[in-house]
Motif scaffolding. Structure first.
Motif, PDB file in Angstrom:
ATOM      1  N   GLU A   1      30.238 138.741  59.473  1.00 25.38           N
ATOM      2  CA  GLU A   1      29.596 137.625  60.188  1.00 25.38           C
ATOM      3  C   GLU A   1      29.123 136.531  59.254  1.00 25.38           C
ATOM      4  O   GLU A   1      28.746 135.449  59.718  1.00 25.38           O
ATOM      5  CB  GLU A   1      28.408 138.155  60.999  1.00 25.38           C
ATOM      6  N   ARG A   2      29.111 136.768  57.954  1.00 25.59           N
ATOM      7  CA  ARG A   2      28.590 135.787  57.014  1.00 25.59           C
ATOM      8  C   ARG A   2      29.485 134.563  56.894  1.00 25.59           C
ATOM      9  O   ARG A   2      29.016 133.473  56.579  1.00 25.59           O
ATOM     10  CB  ARG A   2      28.424 136.412  55.633  1.00 25.59           C
ATOM     11  N   GLY A   3      30.768 134.709  57.133  1.00 25.74           N
ATOM     12  CA  GLY A   3      31.685 133.604  56.945  1.00 25.74           C
ATOM     13  C   GLY A   3      32.031 133.406  55.476  1.00 25.74           C
ATOM     14  O   GLY A   3      31.690 134.224  54.617  1.00 25.74           O
ATOM     15  N   CYS A   4      32.695 132.300  55.182  1.00 24.71           N
ATOM     16  CA  CYS A   4      33.132 131.991  53.820  1.00 24.71           C
ATOM     17  C   CYS A   4      32.206 130.947  53.206  1.00 24.71           C
ATOM     18  O   CYS A   4      31.911 129.925  53.832  1.00 24.71           O
ATOM     19  CB  CYS A   4      34.576 131.482  53.820  1.00 24.71           C
ATOM     20  N   THR A   5      31.779 131.189  51.992  1.00 26.29           N
ATOM     21  CA  THR A   5      30.840 130.309  51.297  1.00 26.29           C
ATOM     22  C   THR A   5      31.607 129.232  50.544  1.00 26.29           C
ATOM     23  O   THR A   5      32.469 129.536  49.723  1.00 26.29           O
ATOM     24  CB  THR A   5      29.978 131.119  50.314  1.00 26.29           C
TER      25      THR A   5
ATOM     26  N   ARG B   1      28.128 127.732  54.805  1.00 25.01           N
ATOM     27  CA  ARG B   1      29.114 128.735  55.228  1.00 25.01           C
ATOM     28  C   ARG B   1      30.049 128.159  56.282  1.00 25.01           C
ATOM     29  O   ARG B   1      29.642 127.349  57.119  1.00 25.01           O
ATOM     30  CB  ARG B   1      28.403 129.953  55.819  1.00 25.01           C
ATOM     31  N   LEU B   2      31.282 128.595  56.265  1.00 26.45           N
ATOM     32  CA  LEU B   2      32.274 128.242  57.288  1.00 26.45           C
ATOM     33  C   LEU B   2      32.628 129.520  58.027  1.00 26.45           C
ATOM     34  O   LEU B   2      33.147 130.455  57.423  1.00 26.45           O
ATOM     35  CB  LEU B   2      33.512 127.617  56.646  1.00 26.45           C
ATOM     36  N   ARG B   3      32.338 129.536  59.334  1.00 22.51           N
ATOM     37  CA  ARG B   3      32.561 130.752  60.117  1.00 22.51           C
ATOM     38  C   ARG B   3      33.693 130.622  61.131  1.00 22.51           C
ATOM     39  O   ARG B   3      34.225 131.622  61.583  1.00 22.51           O
ATOM     40  CB  ARG B   3      31.260 131.152  60.838  1.00 22.51           C
ATOM     41  N   THR B   4      34.029 129.406  61.523  1.00 22.24           N
ATOM     42  CA  THR B   4      35.073 129.202  62.517  1.00 22.24           C
ATOM     43  C   THR B   4      36.129 128.251  61.962  1.00 22.24           C
ATOM     44  O   THR B   4      35.878 127.495  61.006  1.00 22.24           O
ATOM     45  CB  THR B   4      34.498 128.629  63.822  1.00 22.24           C
ATOM     46  N   LEU B   5      37.294 128.257  62.603  1.00 25.90           N
ATOM     47  CA  LEU B   5      38.369 127.368  62.184  1.00 25.90           C
ATOM     48  C   LEU B   5      37.988 125.911  62.411  1.00 25.90           C
ATOM     49  O   LEU B   5      38.381 125.030  61.638  1.00 25.90           O
ATOM     50  CB  LEU B   5      39.648 127.717  62.933  1.00 25.90           C
ATOM     51  N   ALA B   6      37.219 125.641  63.457  1.00 28.40           N
ATOM     52  CA  ALA B   6      36.772 124.263  63.727  1.00 28.40           C
ATOM     53  C   ALA B   6      35.894 123.754  62.588  1.00 28.40           C
ATOM     54  O   ALA B   6      36.006 122.590  62.171  1.00 28.40           O
ATOM     55  CB  ALA B   6      36.021 124.206  65.050  1.00 28.40           C
ATOM     56  N   GLU B   7      35.016 124.601  62.067  1.00 26.99           N
ATOM     57  CA  GLU B   7      34.170 124.204  60.947  1.00 26.99           C
ATOM     58  C   GLU B   7      35.005 123.940  59.697  1.00 26.99           C
ATOM     59  O   GLU B   7      34.672 123.045  58.908  1.00 26.99           O
ATOM     60  CB  GLU B   7      33.120 125.283  60.679  1.00 26.99           C
ATOM     61  N   VAL B   8      36.070 124.701  59.517  1.00 27.01           N
ATOM     62  CA  VAL B   8      36.948 124.487  58.360  1.00 27.01           C
ATOM     63  C   VAL B   8      37.636 123.131  58.451  1.00 27.01           C
ATOM     64  O   VAL B   8      37.704 122.387  57.462  1.00 27.01           O
ATOM     65  CB  VAL B   8      37.984 125.621  58.266  1.00 27.01           C
ATOM     66  N   ILE B   9      38.146 122.786  59.622  1.00 21.10           N
ATOM     67  CA  ILE B   9      38.819 121.494  59.799  1.00 21.10           C
ATOM     68  C   ILE B   9      37.843 120.349  59.574  1.00 21.10           C
ATOM     69  O   ILE B   9      38.172 119.349  58.917  1.00 21.10           O
ATOM     70  CB  ILE B   9      39.447 121.410  61.197  1.00 21.10           C
TER      71      ILE B   9
ATOM     72  N   ASP C   1      42.537 124.249  45.706  1.00 25.56           N
ATOM     73  CA  ASP C   1      42.228 125.028  44.512  1.00 25.56           C
ATOM     74  C   ASP C   1      42.373 126.525  44.730  1.00 25.56           C
ATOM     75  O   ASP C   1      42.126 127.314  43.801  1.00 25.56           O
ATOM     76  CB  ASP C   1      40.797 124.728  44.048  1.00 25.56           C
ATOM     77  N   GLY C   2      42.741 126.934  45.939  1.00 27.67           N
ATOM     78  CA  GLY C   2      42.920 128.348  46.229  1.00 27.67           C
ATOM     79  C   GLY C   2      41.656 129.057  46.676  1.00 27.67           C
ATOM     80  O   GLY C   2      41.665 130.285  46.818  1.00 27.67           O
ATOM     81  N   ARG C   3      40.566 128.337  46.915  1.00 28.83           N
ATOM     82  CA  ARG C   3      39.325 128.970  47.348  1.00 28.83           C
ATOM     83  C   ARG C   3      39.407 129.293  48.837  1.00 28.83           C
ATOM     84  O   ARG C   3      39.789 128.450  49.648  1.00 28.83           O
ATOM     85  CB  ARG C   3      38.124 128.066  47.076  1.00 28.83           C
ATOM     86  N   VAL C   4      39.062 130.503  49.211  1.00 35.23           N
ATOM     87  CA  VAL C   4      39.185 130.958  50.591  1.00 35.23           C
ATOM     88  C   VAL C   4      38.167 130.231  51.466  1.00 35.23           C
ATOM     89  O   VAL C   4      36.965 130.219  51.167  1.00 35.23           O
ATOM     90  CB  VAL C   4      38.979 132.478  50.684  1.00 35.23           C
ATOM     91  N   LEU C   5      38.646 129.635  52.567  1.00 30.61           N
ATOM     92  CA  LEU C   5      37.784 128.930  53.507  1.00 30.61           C
ATOM     93  C   LEU C   5      37.670 129.634  54.849  1.00 30.61           C
ATOM     94  O   LEU C   5      36.668 129.471  55.554  1.00 30.61           O
ATOM     95  CB  LEU C   5      38.304 127.502  53.742  1.00 30.61           C
ATOM     96  N   PHE C   6      38.681 130.399  55.208  1.00 36.59           N
ATOM     97  CA  PHE C   6      38.684 131.028  56.533  1.00 36.59           C
ATOM     98  C   PHE C   6      39.683 132.166  56.537  1.00 36.59           C
ATOM     99  O   PHE C   6      40.743 132.086  55.916  1.00 36.59           O
ATOM    100  CB  PHE C   6      39.057 130.008  57.617  1.00 36.59           C
TER     101      PHE C   6
END
Length: 310
Positions: free
Chosen positions: A105-109, A115-123, A174-179
């Protein structure tokens, strides 16, 4: 577990895959949340004893977190962890079942406190930062469903011809995981999974974002106004001219060199043995892959911040 053994686990990054600073942040963040949920679970059922009565926990939260991290990093069995931490196997199973959803549930930092927890937040993040996103799907081998079970054939991957689940990963340039998406059965195509996640609508209605993808996502470019960029189509399958072959190869190489970072992100995920082949229950797979993606992104962000300070 004694303080010396606990300190040895925390101090050696090879055991958990995380630095001591990241583990300390996890304890401070998840400890109160775990205690709150545990107390709420106790209060939700009829009590035959007064509050505080009964057996006490033999496994403190720090040890529960460490056991979960070791299990995810090395796919260590619950029996081995039970011997290591000096408790019953059922205690380890219960601890992992409680901590793993908290990690997922923490999402990606992406930065300290963000934190990014949903695909909408990533976009939205990619649009605000002006960065390029890269998407790709990866498969994780799972146990074959029992004979006679419903939809047994859905988990057979058409590409690898094995029982698997599939997840979609989004990284930056840069290869950093977002989602990392919830898992789907292995028979689901990459482009179908992306559509089911709502990627087409998010890109069509959202900010102007450039998304790089491989040939498995060809067709999304037309549906998103050219925001999803895939390798060029091959117009001539037979008897192609030399100049066309040279141009086609050059274009594909240029595209591949830009999106190779997502392959590095997937490789870092697969360094966690729980994702090389999952032997647990398939319904736990979404929490497992999202938890590892969140831990990996947190460590990547911490390492990047440390490198900038040097």
């Amino acid at each position: 577990m004694g303080n010396a053994s606990r300190a040895a686990i925390i101090g050696d990054r090879r055991i958990t895959g995380l630095s001591a600073d990241v583990i300390a942040e996890l304890v401070a963040e998840l400890g109160p949340l775990w205690h709150e949920r545990h107390q709420a679970k106790l209060m939700s059922r009829h009590r035959k004893r007064a509050i505080g009565a009964g057996a006490k926990h033999r496994l403190v939260f720090v040890d529960r977190l460490l056991a979960t991290l070791v299990h995810l990093r090395h796919a260590t069995t619950h029996d081995v962890l039970a011997c290591w931490f000096g408790v019953d196997r059922s205690t380890i199973t219960r601890a992992i079942g409680e901590v793993r959803p908290l990690l997922a549930e923490r999402g990606c930092t992406v930065s300290p406190g963000v934190r990014l927890r949903t695909l909408a937040e990533v976009i939205d993040h990619l649009g605000a930062s002006g960065k390029t996103g890269i998407i790709d799907g990866t498969e994780i081998r799972v146990r074959r469903p029992a004979a006679g079970s419903k939809d047994r054939d859905r988990f057979i991957s058409g590409k690898n011809k094995q029982n698997a689940v599939k997840t979609m990963l989004v990284t930056d340039a840069d290869g950093r995981v977002l989602f990392c998406s919830p898992t789907r059965p292995g028979s689901c195509a990459d482009i179908t999974h992306a559509r089911q996640l709502g990627l087409v609508k998010l890109l069509a209605d959202g900010p102007a974002v450039e998304i790089l993808a491989d040939a498995g996502y060809q067709g999304l470019g037309a549906q998103t106004g050219g925001r999803v960029i895939t390798p060029p189509h091959r117009k001539f399958k037979k008897n192609a001219l030399d100049w066309y072959e040279e141009m086609y190869g050059r274009q594909r190489k240029a595209h591949s060199s830009r999106r190779i970072r997502v392959e590095h992100g997937i490789a870092h995920l697969k360094n966690w043995r729980a994702l090389t082949r999952h032997l647990g229950r398939r319904e736990h797979m979404s929490h497992t892959v999202q938890a590892i993606a969140g831990l990996l992104s947190h460590q990547q962000t911490t390492d990047l911040a440390s490198a900038r300070q040097m």
